[in-house]
Design a protein around this motif. Structure first.
Motif, mmCIF file in Angstrom:
data_model
loop_
_atom_site.group_PDB
_atom_site.id
_atom_site.type_symbol
_atom_site.label_atom_id
_atom_site.label_comp_id
_atom_site.label_asym_id
_atom_site.label_seq_id
_atom_site.Cartn_x
_atom_site.Cartn_y
_atom_site.Cartn_z
ATOM 1 N N ALA A 1 0.832 -1.204 0.000
ATOM 2 C CA ALA A 1 0.000 0.000 0.000
ATOM 3 C C ALA A 1 0.868 1.256 0.000
ATOM 4 N N PHE A 2 1.946 1.226 0.778
ATOM 5 C CA PHE A 2 2.869 2.363 0.796
ATOM 6 C C PHE A 2 3.466 2.588 -0.584
ATOM 7 N N GLU B 1 4.286 5.522 -5.766
ATOM 8 C CA GLU B 1 4.289 5.576 -7.231
ATOM 9 C C GLU B 1 3.256 6.589 -7.742
ATOM 10 N N PHE B 2 2.080 6.573 -7.111
ATOM 11 C CA PHE B 2 1.019 7.483 -7.543
ATOM 12 C C PHE B 2 1.435 8.938 -7.331
ATOM 13 N N GLY B 3 1.976 9.241 -6.156
ATOM 14 C CA GLY B 3 2.360 10.613 -5.847
ATOM 15 C C GLY B 3 3.457 11.151 -6.736
ATOM 16 N N ALA C 1 -3.015 12.243 2.166
ATOM 17 C CA ALA C 1 -2.243 13.454 1.879
ATOM 18 C C ALA C 1 -1.766 13.461 0.427
ATOM 19 N N ILE C 2 -1.369 12.297 -0.073
ATOM 20 C CA ILE C 2 -0.955 12.200 -1.479
ATOM 21 C C ILE C 2 -2.127 12.486 -2.404
ATOM 22 N N ALA C 3 -3.284 11.871 -2.100
ATOM 23 C CA ALA C 3 -4.464 12.084 -2.943
ATOM 24 C C ALA C 3 -4.839 13.560 -2.979
ATOM 25 N N SER D 1 11.701 7.363 -10.735
ATOM 26 C CA SER D 1 10.523 8.191 -10.521
ATOM 27 C C SER D 1 10.644 9.010 -9.236
ATOM 28 N N VAL D 2 11.086 8.370 -8.153
ATOM 29 C CA VAL D 2 11.186 9.050 -6.861
ATOM 30 C C VAL D 2 12.268 10.125 -6.899
ATOM 31 N N LEU D 3 13.455 9.778 -7.354
ATOM 32 C CA LEU D 3 14.558 10.738 -7.306
ATOM 33 C C LEU D 3 14.359 11.893 -8.289
#
Length: 777
Positions: A175-176, A181-183, A224-226, A329-331
């Protein structure tokens, strides 16, 4: 759904009898609710077929047998969610699909029976909850996110036994990762508050104690991401440079140059290429930290904190993901923040009346030679006295130049990079602990930013030690220097109580120090208040009020100095944070405080019960900040509780229930005063009957025994001054549960109205008689 007629008795073991077909056909609205194997099912007869679905609306649990079917579409009447009667699929994404079940019609003719497969809902639960989470993120629906997270947190036992890390189940990590990935993908602005909250919450999971709190933490992060991504265009990632690729050192230099010129897309391509080149996690962290500290305290400390959180997020989900897609994606999501960030070289406070930038740049030029000198001298362990002196110097009324000199001296005397960053982070936390409430409320954020920035630098140096990142320690020290006026006058830091206070019976500290002590037989003495109980009772109530900042800090200090359990305190602070509506800075503060506790190990002092004043003061800081920002509306906590209740089968909707207002007088008369609708509060009926018999107020001898057994008393209230009524009691809200309870109230009504010849045995006859009497009267 395939519906068939079958007369064979050798059927699937999951098929169960539901009802007679004629009962379903003749039911009101061709809808029959049944309870089978502790599961509520509703049968609909539509277009000559029977359909079986779960009787709880997946949105908020409203009974679907109260809905309406039209043209094969079932509409729930609470929030008007619509479902395909055939397969339970919803047309309103905020509601979610409802489980449906295959149906068989057996025996045929007038004896036809409805059977359904209770175990064969075609819904794949794990895929369903993942889709539910995805829909919740896409549409920014917190309740949908809560339901998905609660279900994933309450996964299979086999998953729970294979925890990848303490406190984390594989489903929680999935879930995390979904949120991560979505954010990163659906927010053009890149990494921001939502993803930072998400990672902070995940970092706090091991401290939260209960499965419910862990799920709640993840719910806050995902929501919070949504919210961050709502109405935001997606972020289109750039590709790597064409091969062949240059050396990593060149990519690092280019990356810093492009950030310097605020060219985000060019810098982003450099970091993506570095990932494709196969750079290690530390090499990638080095590139990012170097660029983030090329300028002073950029974006009031958020940029370095965001960077640290991004790296910690990848630590949680894993860096080795085949094609490194999530790492890229994150970096790359961080880069826009680097290019756009405000630089303190552009700030008046850092330039006038003292030019801090000049002082810092001069110190940075000396760092390499100081580190080399310490290395040649075989760096010795920096002692606690030197550390305490540095902390006091940082907090004192000293010049910026002298502070920079003290930091350089500490390095030359043997302090490691982590020693130095830990001391500065602790000094920053004391700015919060000593923040006086006479300051403007917005100034809380100034001391917070210094602490969270210093913590991020400290965590980064624990990952890798570089001269570039070490510059951040000096930046944090200058921010602490600039915040000095926010501690004038300083709020008092709670201290251990004096021995005289500890010995004084009746004092709180006496109880703290005399709790959890074993009696001679080894049993825990429960006659005195327990420190854990005092904490659990008092701290939440303190945070239910405004302006309880100092009280919260004092309570935490008293608890720890009194030998309270640290794990329980952390779990309690975490749960108190979760019950408030999301506040980015409060979450940052609490998570940073928890992370700083990693440095403390009571075993290092040879005493498992050793209490270090530093970690007490850090938690005092966290408690004071949380108290200053409490209470809030707490709407998010209610949303999570709804999702949690629905998952565990609890009812949010309750059928409206009839209640009679009955007054029984001491002269033997009785009257029904009113009929009301409301919520039942259960109690034992036996008490009512004994009391009533003792007072001789009602002719209970008229009642059939089964009426007495089922009557439920919901509330009893005595009054001495009821208008025109001498000694009496009022029985309020007698709940009509089944026909016998109805009969009892009818008996009272008829008796009070002097009716004669009351039928006592045949309940159906009695009800008919009662209804007729009401019409006549």
């Amino acid at each position: 759904m395939t519906q068939s007629e079958n007369t064979s008795t050798n059927q699937s073991p999951h098929y169960v009898f539901a009802a007679k077909l004629k009962d379903v056909e003749s039911a009101a609205n061709s809808c029959l609710a049944v309870q089978i194997e502790n599961r509520a099912i509703v049968l609909f007869y539509f277009n000559s077929k029977v359909y079986a679905i779960d009787n709880r609306c997946p949105h908020m649990g409203f009974p679907l047998n109260r809905g309406t079917v039209k043209d094969g579409v079932l509409t729930c009447h609470w929030h008007h969610a619509r479902f395909d009667l055939l397969n339970g699929g919803t047309f309103d994404q905020w509601a979610g699909d409802v489980p449906s079940f295959p149906v068989q019609i057996r025996n045929g003719n007038d004896e036809a029976e409805v059977w359904f497969d209770i175990a064969d809902s075609p819904m794949d639960k794990k895929m369903h909850y993942r889709q539910l989470l995805q829909n919740g993120l896409e549409q920014n629906i917190p309740l949908m996110i809560a339901k998905a997270v609660v279900a994933m947190a309450n996964g299979d036992e086999n998953d729970a036994k294979e925890e990848p890390k303490k406190g984390y189940t594989s489903d929680l990590i999935k879930a995390f990762k979904e949120g991560l990935e979505f954010g990163c993908r659906f927010n053009k602005s890149g990494w921001g508050q939502g993803l930072t909250i998400h990672t902070c919450m995940m970092n706090m999971v091991p401290y939260l104690g209960t499965q419910e709190n862990r799920a709640n933490a993840l719910f806050h992060g995902l929501s919070a991401i949504a919210q961050d991504c709502a109405l935001s265009p997606p972020r289109f990632e750039v590709s790597a440079l064409p091969q062949p690729w240059l050396e990593l050192s060149v990519l690092k230099r280019w990356f810093r140059q492009f950030v310097e010129s605020r060219d985000a897309r060019a810098a982003e391509r450099c970091i993506v290429t570095a990932v494709r080149l196969g750079a290690s996690r530390n090499e990638l962290a080095d590139i990012l930290f170097a660029a983030a500290t090329d300028h002073r305290f950029i974006d009031v400390g958020h940029t370095i904190d965001f960077t640290n959180k991004a790296l910690e997020a990848l630590d949680t989900v894993g860096w080795d993901n085949g094609d490194n897609e999530i790492v890229e994606s994150v970096l790359s999501s961080l880069v826009l923040g680097y290019a756009k960030a405000e630089r303190m070289e552009e700030s008046n406070a850092w330039r006038h009346p003292v030019d801090l930038i000049v002082i810092l740049e001069d110190a940075f030029c000396k760092i390499p030679s100081v580190l080399e000198k310490a290395r040649r001298n075989k760096r010795k362990r920096w002692n606690d006295i030197s550390r305490d002196r540095l902390v006091a110097w940082l907090l004192g009324d000293n010049t910026a130049q002298s502070i920079a000199n003290e930091l350089l001296d500490a390095l030359s005397q043997g302090a490691s990079e982590v020693d130095l960053s830990g001391a500065v982070a602790y000094a920053a936390s004391l700015r919060v602990a000593q923040f006086h409430t006479r300051n403007e409320f917005g100034d809380w954020d100034a001391v917070l930013h210094a602490f969270t920035f210093a913590n991020a630098i400290d965590q980064g140096l624990r990952r890798l030690k570089t001269p570039e990142l070490l510059r951040g320690v000096f930046d944090a020290a200058m921010r602490i220097y600039l915040n000095r006026f926010l501690n004038i006058p300083p709020a008092p830091i709670p201290k251990p109580r004096l021995d005289s206070a500890a010995k004084e019976k009746g004092s709180d500290y006496y109880y703290y120090n005399n709790t959890n002590k074993n009696d001679d037989d080894g049993a825990i003495n429960a006659s005195k208040p327990n420190a854990e109980i005092l904490l659990l009772d008092e701290l939440p109530s303190v945070l239910d009020k405004q302006q309880q900042t100092n009280q919260a800090g004092q309570l935490v200090a008293d608890y720890l100095y009194g030998g309270g359990n640290l794990d329980l305190l952390l779990a309690t602070l975490g749960s108190l944070l979760l019950r408030e509506d999301r506040n980015f800075h409060s979450i940052q503060m609490m998570e940073a405080a928890f992370r700083q506790l990693h440095r403390f190990n009571p075993g290092d002092h040879g005493d498992a019960n050793y209490v270090d004043a530093e970690f007490v003061n850090i938690l005092v800081s966290a408690a004071r900040y949380l108290a200053a920002h409490s209470p809030s509306m707490r709407s998010q906590g209610r949303t999570f509780q709804i999702g949690n209740q629905l998952h565990h089968g609890k009812h949010l909707f309750e059928e409206k229930t009839l209640y009679f207002h009955i007054i029984c007088l001491d002269d033997g008369t009785c009257a029904i005063m009113s009929v009301n609708l409301g919520k039942m509060v259960r109690a034992k009926s036996l008490f009512f009957f004994k009391l009533a018999q003792q007072k001789g107020l009602c002719p209970f001898e008229l009642l059939a025994p089964d009426c007495i057994q089922v009557l439920t008393l919901t509330r009893l209230m005595w009054t001495m001054d009821y208008p025109k009524v001498p000694i009496n009691f009022i029985v309020e809200y007698l709940h009509i549960m089944i026909i016998q309870s109805f009969c009892f109230l009818a008996y009272l009504y008829l008796w009070a109205n002097k009716q004669e010849q009351i039928p006592q045995k045949d309940h159906n006859q009695f009800v008919l008689y009662f209804v007729k009497s009401l019409i006549i009267n």
